[in-house]
Design an enzyme around this catalytic site. Structure first.
Site, PDB file in Angstrom:
ATOM      1  N   LYS A 111      -4.490   3.589  -6.792  1.00  0.00           N
ATOM      2  CA  LYS A 111      -3.277   3.260  -7.303  1.00  0.00           C
ATOM      3  C   LYS A 111      -3.072   3.499  -8.586  1.00  0.00           C
ATOM      4  O   LYS A 111      -2.089   3.699  -9.387  1.00  0.00           O
ATOM      5  CB  LYS A 111      -2.686   1.846  -6.838  1.00  0.00           C
ATOM      6  CG  LYS A 111      -2.451   1.623  -5.595  1.00  0.00           C
ATOM      7  CD  LYS A 111      -1.338   0.166  -5.193  1.00  0.00           C
ATOM      8  CE  LYS A 111      -1.007   0.411  -3.871  1.00  0.00           C
ATOM      9  NZ  LYS A 111      -0.099  -1.051  -3.325  1.00  0.00           N
ATOM     10  N   LYS A 192      -1.691   8.601   3.539  1.00  0.00           N
ATOM     11  CA  LYS A 192      -1.234   7.547   4.563  1.00  0.00           C
ATOM     12  C   LYS A 192       0.021   7.410   4.232  1.00  0.00           C
ATOM     13  O   LYS A 192       0.728   7.421   3.166  1.00  0.00           O
ATOM     14  CB  LYS A 192      -2.249   6.392   4.181  1.00  0.00           C
ATOM     15  CG  LYS A 192      -1.534   5.323   3.756  1.00  0.00           C
ATOM     16  CD  LYS A 192      -2.409   3.910   3.559  1.00  0.00           C
ATOM     17  CE  LYS A 192      -1.488   2.968   2.416  1.00  0.00           C
ATOM     18  NZ  LYS A 192      -0.903   2.128   2.780  1.00  0.00           N
ATOM     19  N   LYS A 195       4.883   2.728   1.920  1.00  0.00           N
ATOM     20  CA  LYS A 195       6.142   2.108   1.387  1.00  0.00           C
ATOM     21  C   LYS A 195       6.667   2.648   0.086  1.00  0.00           C
ATOM     22  O   LYS A 195       7.685   2.844  -0.126  1.00  0.00           O
ATOM     23  CB  LYS A 195       6.140   0.796   1.323  1.00  0.00           C
ATOM     24  CG  LYS A 195       5.939  -0.123   2.773  1.00  0.00           C
ATOM     25  CD  LYS A 195       6.376  -1.457   2.280  1.00  0.00           C
ATOM     26  CE  LYS A 195       5.167  -2.396   2.779  1.00  0.00           C
ATOM     27  NZ  LYS A 195       4.706  -3.097   1.592  1.00  0.00           N
TER      28      LYS A 195
HETATM   29  P1  ATP Z   1       2.124   0.500  -0.286  1.00  0.00           P
HETATM   30  O1  ATP Z   1       2.330   1.749  -0.141  1.00  0.00           O
HETATM   31  O2  ATP Z   1       3.176  -0.091  -1.216  1.00  0.00           O
HETATM   32  O3  ATP Z   1       0.761  -0.240  -0.863  1.00  0.00           O
HETATM   33  P2  ATP Z   1       1.782   0.021   2.335  1.00  0.00           P
HETATM   34  O4  ATP Z   1       2.924   0.832   3.046  1.00  0.00           O
HETATM   35  O5  ATP Z   1       0.365   0.399   2.008  1.00  0.00           O
HETATM   36  O6  ATP Z   1       2.564  -0.239   0.957  1.00  0.00           O
HETATM   37  P3  ATP Z   1       1.084  -2.845   2.517  1.00  0.00           P
HETATM   38  O7  ATP Z   1       1.989  -4.023   2.357  1.00  0.00           O
HETATM   39  O8  ATP Z   1       0.250  -2.476   1.520  1.00  0.00           O
HETATM   40  O9  ATP Z   1       1.911  -1.336   2.834  1.00  0.00           O
HETATM   41  O10 ATP Z   1       0.400  -3.219   3.819  1.00  0.00           O
HETATM   42  C1  ATP Z   1       0.733  -3.902   4.880  1.00  0.00           C
HETATM   43  C2  ATP Z   1      -0.095  -3.726   6.079  1.00  0.00           C
HETATM   44  O11 ATP Z   1       0.224  -2.291   6.736  1.00  0.00           O
HETATM   45  C3  ATP Z   1      -1.670  -3.690   5.851  1.00  0.00           C
HETATM   46  O12 ATP Z   1      -2.291  -4.285   6.764  1.00  0.00           O
HETATM   47  C4  ATP Z   1      -2.190  -2.200   6.040  1.00  0.00           C
HETATM   48  O13 ATP Z   1      -3.188  -1.860   6.475  1.00  0.00           O
HETATM   49  C5  ATP Z   1      -1.029  -1.735   6.933  1.00  0.00           C
HETATM   50  N1  ATP Z   1      -0.638  -0.192   6.648  1.00  0.00           N
HETATM   51  C6  ATP Z   1      -0.185   0.135   5.549  1.00  0.00           C
HETATM   52  N2  ATP Z   1       0.024   1.475   5.674  1.00  0.00           N
HETATM   53  C7  ATP Z   1      -0.342   1.898   6.781  1.00  0.00           C
HETATM   54  C8  ATP Z   1      -0.507   2.979   7.481  1.00  0.00           C
HETATM   55  N3  ATP Z   1       0.152   4.240   7.006  1.00  0.00           N
HETATM   56  N4  ATP Z   1      -1.009   3.063   8.831  1.00  0.00           N
HETATM   57  C9  ATP Z   1      -1.311   1.919   9.364  1.00  0.00           C
HETATM   58  N5  ATP Z   1      -1.400   0.856   8.826  1.00  0.00           N
HETATM   59  C10 ATP Z   1      -0.810   0.679   7.499  1.00  0.00           C
END
Ligand code: ATP
Ligand code: LTN
Length: 326
Positions: A111, A192, A195
């Site tokens: 990040k 990955k 969001k």
């Molecule tokens: P950001 O990109 O803003 O960091 P994020 O999409 O990674 O957000 P988080 O709120 O950080 O979302 O993650 C919430 C949960 O979703 C965590 O348990 C994380 O491991 C899971 N997660 C996030 N992205 C993925 C993905 N691409 N596949 C599977 N699990 C995911």
């Protein structure tokens, strides 16, 4: 009953990766564990957030969890910032964690490589996450693959604190699903799904309607070659197969077999319909909950009240252990 706990940041609409990797496994844990489901708003502000948007996102995160099947009669659903003990324990754990182990956290490295100068909060973020987990004697932490390293840090800090101050914390275990723990971006099979990605084309939000889902899947990148088959060197098609399998409950092998000799076009069309069917009912329930802000606030207030009682009890013990209680 064993205790499980997970948290998601209220930074945007949740996507299908969050659902498959974290929310669905948490929902499944509701029947045989005491689940704590957190909206980690103080983690969200480690990156810049517009206050008005953040407020909206907290409410929509709650509606989303409820729509995904989180049942407030079984699960303690709450906002992290409402329980000040998280911050207090995070400070104490910052005084247990070593610089070197915080510096090894790959999410911070990723990040901070992306944008402007990272905040100190982004750096200490995994220690606040350890506090979230250890405060409630959590045994099981359902998360996606990217959070495994953070749960391991929480384990290390619990073990070290117990060794230095006496038995205090339960040592947690991450629970990571075998398939679907890392759903990849639709526009780049090597990243990955996230969001905070700049393009909404890279993810399927749980609130996307059927048309949006179809468009996004039809324009998803695929690798070179034409075969519909998992392959380490073809991450994009491998990812689409994983999503197909999770959405339908069919094995990847059976899907590969069904598409022998067929093209990406047919495959993507069927995948889009499978995802529409998988997410449609969830979307409907999310929108229903989202329409009742008063009820959401009531559920969150009730959750915070329960969590506070548990956290206060634990912190009394922690303060005694550290030696600040007279
Ligand atoms: P950001 O990109 O803003 O960091 P994020 O999409 O990674 O957000 P988080 O709120 O950080 O979302 O993650 C919430 C949960 O979703 C965590 O348990 C994380 O491991 C899971 N997660 C996030 N992205 C993925 C993905 N691409 N596949 C599977 N699990 C995911
Ligand atoms: N860091 C996690 C969110 C998170 C979390 C937690 C997950 C904060 N506290 C406690 C599990 C348990 C993330 O970014 N996904």
């Amino acid at each position: 009953m064993k205790r499980s706990l997970t948290g998601l940041q209220p930074t945007n609409f949740l996507h299908i990766g969050n659902y498959i990797g974290a929310v669905q496994p948490a929902v499944a844990l509701q029947s045989d564990t005491q689940l704590m489901m957190m909206i980690v708003d103080y983690h969200a502000i480690t990156m810049p957030q517009d206050p008005k948007e953040l407020r909206k996102n907290i409410l929509s995160a709650a509606a989303t969890y409820l729509g995904c099947g989180i049942d407030p009669a079984k699960t303690i659903l709450f906002q992290q910032s409402r329980v000040a003990e998280h911050m207090e324990l995070a400070w104490i754990l910052q005084c247990v964690a070593k610089m070197g182990e915080a510096e090894r956290m790959t999410q911070f490295k990723d990040k901070s490589a992306k944008g402007e100068s990272p905040t100190v909060g982004l750096f200490t973020y995994p220690i606040l996450m350890a506090a979230d987990i250890l405060l409630y004697d959590t045994e099981i932490v359902p998360v996606g693959e990217d959070q495994k390293q953070h749960v391991e840090l929480a384990r290390d800090l619990a073990i070290r604190f117990n060794r230095d101050f006496g038995e205090t914390f339960v040592v947690p275990e991450p629970k990571i699903r075998a398939e679907g723990a890392r759903i990849m971006a639709l526009d780049d099979g090597t990243k990955k799904m996230s969001k905070s990605a700049p393009s909404a084309k890279s993810y399927i939000a749980l609130t996307d309607d059927a048309d949006a889902i179809r468009k996004k899947i039809m324009s998803a990148v695929t690798d070179s070659g034409t075969e519909i088959r998992t392959d380490r060197n073809r991450p994009a098609i491998t990812n689409l197969l994983t999503v197909f399998s999770v959405a339908t409950g069919r094995s990847i092998e059976s899907i590969e077999l069904a598409y022998v000799g067929k093209g990406y076009g047919d495959f993507k069309k069927d995948l889009a319909e499978a995802v529409v069917e998988y997410l449609g009912p969830i979307r409907g329930r999310i929108l229903n909950f989202a329409a009742d802000e008063t009820e959401i606030k009531r559920i969150l207030a009730e959750g915070a009240e329960k969590a506070k009682g548990m956290a206060a009890f634990k912190m009394n013990k922690v303060r005694q252990r550290v030696g600040v209680t007279l």
